[in-house]
Design a protein around this motif. Structure first.
Motif, PDB file in Angstrom:
ATOM      1  N   ALA A 142       0.822  -1.209   0.000  1.00 42.95           N
ATOM      2  CA  ALA A 142       0.000   0.000   0.000  1.00 42.95           C
ATOM      3  C   ALA A 142       0.857   1.261   0.000  1.00 42.95           C
ATOM      4  CB  ALA A 142      -0.927  -0.001   1.216  1.00 42.95           C
ATOM      5  N   ALA A 143       2.017   1.185   0.659  1.00 44.25           N
ATOM      6  CA  ALA A 143       2.908   2.344   0.736  1.00 44.25           C
ATOM      7  C   ALA A 143       3.807   2.474  -0.490  1.00 44.25           C
ATOM      8  CB  ALA A 143       3.765   2.255   1.995  1.00 44.25           C
ATOM      9  N   GLY A 144       3.773   1.472  -1.380  1.00 44.62           N
ATOM     10  CA  GLY A 144       4.607   1.519  -2.579  1.00 44.62           C
ATOM     11  C   GLY A 144       6.015   1.008  -2.380  1.00 44.62           C
ATOM     12  N   ALA A 145       6.330   0.516  -1.166  1.00 42.45           N
ATOM     13  CA  ALA A 145       7.670  -0.011  -0.915  1.00 42.45           C
ATOM     14  C   ALA A 145       7.880  -1.344  -1.638  1.00 42.45           C
ATOM     15  CB  ALA A 145       7.899  -0.175   0.588  1.00 42.45           C
ATOM     16  N   ILE A 146       6.813  -2.146  -1.714  1.00 42.41           N
ATOM     17  CA  ILE A 146       6.831  -3.356  -2.539  1.00 42.41           C
ATOM     18  C   ILE A 146       6.046  -3.029  -3.795  1.00 42.41           C
ATOM     19  CG2 ILE A 146       6.082  -5.750  -2.734  1.00 42.41           C
ATOM     20  CD1 ILE A 146       6.411  -6.037   0.264  1.00 42.41           C
ATOM     21  N   ALA A 147       6.697  -3.142  -4.957  1.00 45.14           N
ATOM     22  CA  ALA A 147       6.061  -2.695  -6.197  1.00 45.14           C
ATOM     23  C   ALA A 147       6.441  -3.625  -7.348  1.00 45.14           C
ATOM     24  CB  ALA A 147       6.493  -1.256  -6.512  1.00 45.14           C
ATOM     25  N   GLY A 148       5.849  -3.355  -8.517  1.00 49.75           N
ATOM     26  CA  GLY A 148       6.203  -4.062  -9.751  1.00 49.75           C
ATOM     27  C   GLY A 148       5.962  -5.553  -9.671  1.00 49.75           C
ATOM     28  N   GLY A 149       6.912  -6.315 -10.230  1.00 51.23           N
ATOM     29  CA  GLY A 149       6.765  -7.764 -10.316  1.00 51.23           C
ATOM     30  C   GLY A 149       6.840  -8.478  -8.988  1.00 51.23           C
ATOM     31  N   MET A 150       7.279  -7.766  -7.926  1.00 51.24           N
ATOM     32  CA  MET A 150       7.341  -8.415  -6.615  1.00 51.24           C
ATOM     33  C   MET A 150       5.947  -8.528  -5.986  1.00 51.24           C
ATOM     34  SD  MET A 150       9.179  -9.980  -4.465  1.00 51.24           S
ATOM     35  CE  MET A 150      10.823  -9.663  -5.132  1.00 51.24           C
ATOM     36  N   ILE A 151       5.022  -7.657  -6.385  1.00 47.40           N
ATOM     37  CA  ILE A 151       3.683  -7.681  -5.786  1.00 47.40           C
ATOM     38  C   ILE A 151       2.979  -9.028  -5.985  1.00 47.40           C
ATOM     39  CG2 ILE A 151       1.360  -6.690  -5.881  1.00 47.40           C
ATOM     40  CD1 ILE A 151       2.610  -3.964  -6.351  1.00 47.40           C
ATOM     41  N   PRO A 152       2.888  -9.563  -7.225  1.00 49.11           N
ATOM     42  CA  PRO A 152       2.194 -10.853  -7.362  1.00 49.11           C
ATOM     43  C   PRO A 152       2.872 -11.992  -6.608  1.00 49.11           C
ATOM     44  CG  PRO A 152       3.215 -10.177  -9.449  1.00 49.11           C
ATOM     45  CD  PRO A 152       3.268  -9.003  -8.537  1.00 49.11           C
ATOM     46  N   LYS A 153       4.201 -11.941  -6.478  1.00 48.13           N
ATOM     47  CA  LYS A 153       4.894 -12.993  -5.732  1.00 48.13           C
ATOM     48  C   LYS A 153       4.561 -12.909  -4.245  1.00 48.13           C
ATOM     49  CE  LYS A 153       8.699 -13.560  -9.011  1.00 48.13           C
ATOM     50  NZ  LYS A 153       8.181 -14.880  -9.451  1.00 48.13           N
ATOM     51  N   VAL A 154       4.542 -11.692  -3.720  1.00 49.80           N
ATOM     52  CA  VAL A 154       4.191 -11.517  -2.311  1.00 49.80           C
ATOM     53  C   VAL A 154       2.743 -11.932  -2.070  1.00 49.80           C
ATOM     54  CG1 VAL A 154       3.822  -9.797  -0.490  1.00 49.80           C
ATOM     55  CG2 VAL A 154       5.923  -9.737  -1.867  1.00 49.80           C
ATOM     56  N   ARG A 155       1.849 -11.548  -2.982  1.00 48.26           N
ATOM     57  CA  ARG A 155       0.441 -11.923  -2.817  1.00 48.26           C
ATOM     58  C   ARG A 155       0.250 -13.431  -2.931  1.00 48.26           C
ATOM     59  NH1 ARG A 155      -2.133  -6.727  -6.015  1.00 48.26           N
ATOM     60  NH2 ARG A 155      -2.292  -5.388  -4.165  1.00 48.26           N
TER      61      ARG A 155
END
Length: 293
Positions: free
Chosen positions: A240-253
């Protein structure tokens, strides 16, 4: 003698982890540079074999995007993507299934068997392992307008995993290697993101761990430093804060969904490091980011 003592210390350090995960399932998503570099391919195979020999039950789910693109290029078919997902018409699906199931899967199985393991290749169609449905993707338009539905063709999402075939293979000391192709109610094949398949398989098996091999060191903070460990709720805040972004988001989710499904811990690690899997699971410091409930 000094080198021998250091090796003995490493073995002793790993003992609590071996005890903790003995007879537990670990799902590994295999992709990225680790599937290309010859030294890393051998390192991966040896890691998986060692895990099996010391009493863990590894399950491998693999990708194969670059290999698919090479075949499509030879056929003069231009790959197309929407929101990071491959648009998959009937002709492209034939190529996807041919490459993932007929080529990449067999190469990984052969690699593990060549180095002393007992691997068996599967696709989601085998034994109705992965039931899928067509993925619906919506594109936001104007504020007051309803979202537009985008047709990605035969791109699917996991509906159900039948763990029986995997449990049978584990009981017979085989290592399952899964190509991320699912089957729908209509009998058609569906192309599914390998991370999503790995997460779903881990959740249905109630795996102790889900490990995603990537081409980055792990989840990074705003200053570019590695975050060794974070909770699922903290990960949501960082997105939400934009610290995790781009292609890392789907992996984290993907990791968050696996945790919600009952997986003990999830890991995003650098597959470019030799023996990255063993270092993450069996040492105190690890080599990537763990995401915990």
């Amino acid at each position: 003698m000094r080198k021998g003592i250091e090796k003995a210390k490493i073995l002793v350090e790993s003992l609590p982890y071996i005890r903790e995960f003995y007879n537990k399932t670990v799902v590994i998503k295999y992709g990225g540079h680790a599937m290309v570099d010859e030294a890393l391919k051998k390192s991966f195979a040896l890691d998986i074999i060692l895990m099996k020999y010391i009493g863990l039950n590894p399950v491998v789910v693999h990708g194969g995007g670059p290999q698919i693109n090479k075949v499509l290029e030879r056929m003069n078919i231009q790959p197309s993507y929407v929101q990071g997902m491959r648009v998959t018409d009937g002709e492209t699906m034939d190529v996807v299934e041919m490459v993932l199931v007929g080529k990449v899967n067999k190469e990984i199985v052969g690699l593990i068997n060549q180095h002393g393991g007992k691997a068996v290749g599967l696709s989601g169609r085998d034994g109705d392992l992965i039931r899928a449905r067509k993925m619906k993707v919506r594109k936001s338009l104007a504020v007051d307008a309803p979202p537009e539905l985008i047709d990605l063709g035969r791109v699917g999402e996991v509906v159900q995993v039948n763990p029986e075939i995997l449990q049978t293979l584990d009981a017979k000391d085989f290592i399952p290697v899964i190509a991320p192709v699912g089957v729908g109610e209509d009998g058609q094949s569906y192309n599914i993101n390998a991370d999503l398949v790995a997460g779903a398989v881990a959740a249905h098996l109630k795996a102790a761990k889900l490990v995603l091999l990537t081409d980055v060191v792990g989840v990074l903070d705003r200053e570019g430093g590695l975050i060794p460990s974070l909770s699922s709720s903290t990960a949501t805040d960082l997105i939400a804060a934009g610290a995790i972004a781009g292609g890392m988001i789907p992996k984290v989710r993907c990791c968050q969904a696996a945790l919600a499904g009952g997986v003990g811990k999830t890991h995003i690690i650098d597959g470019r490091v030799e023996h990255a899997i063993l270092l993450e699971i069996f040492t105190d410091q690890g080599v990537g980011t763990e995401i915990v409930p």
